[in-house]
Design an enzyme around this catalytic site. Structure first.
Site, PDB file in Angstrom:
ATOM      1  CB  CYS A 138      34.008  31.708  23.968  1.00  0.00           C
ATOM      2  SG  CYS A 138      33.346  32.972  22.881  1.00  0.00           S
ATOM      3  CB  CYS A 178      36.448  33.347  21.858  1.00  0.00           C
ATOM      4  SG  CYS A 178      35.391  34.338  22.931  1.00  0.00           S
TER       5      CYS A 178
END
Length: 115
Positions: free
Chosen positions: A28, A31
């Protein structure tokens, strides 16, 4: 400097007071950009909170239990009870402001972290 962030599987969520969990995935992009912010803020607020990370690919049961449907998601727990929740990659200032708000809500004497 030693990391202040634990793996969620190393902690007992129901016994941990003021636990912050970053639900993330290694694939991600938001992230990944949020990770160094989380680590830095963890160092600043370590006296007030326990910081942990939960890889949603490895911790599917925990993510499902707390209805994590987007990542990154930050959830603040107090002895297993959700007391705050934030979705998306927060900025350094936004995360600090959120944590100060949690501390202020819980008890004014816990506001010493993060100046």
């Amino acid at each position: 400097m030693r990391s202040q962030v634990h793996n969620i599987s190393d902690l007992n969520m129901d016994d941990t007071e003021l636990l912050i969990v970053d639900f993330y995935a290694p694939w991600c992009a938001p992230c990944l950009s949020f990770a160094p912010i989380y680590e830095r803020v963890a160092g600043e607020f370590a006296q007030n909170f326990t910081f942990a990370k939960a890889n949603v690919d490895d911790s599917m049961e925990i993510a499902r239990r707390f209805n994590v449907s987007s990542i990154p998601t930050i959830i603040v727990f107090n002895k297993g009870r959700v007391i705050a929740r934030y979705s998306g990659a927060l900025s350094d200032d936004a995360l600090k402001k959120a944590l100060r708000g949690v501390l202020q809500h819980l008890s004014p004497e816990k506001q010493s972290a993060g100046g």
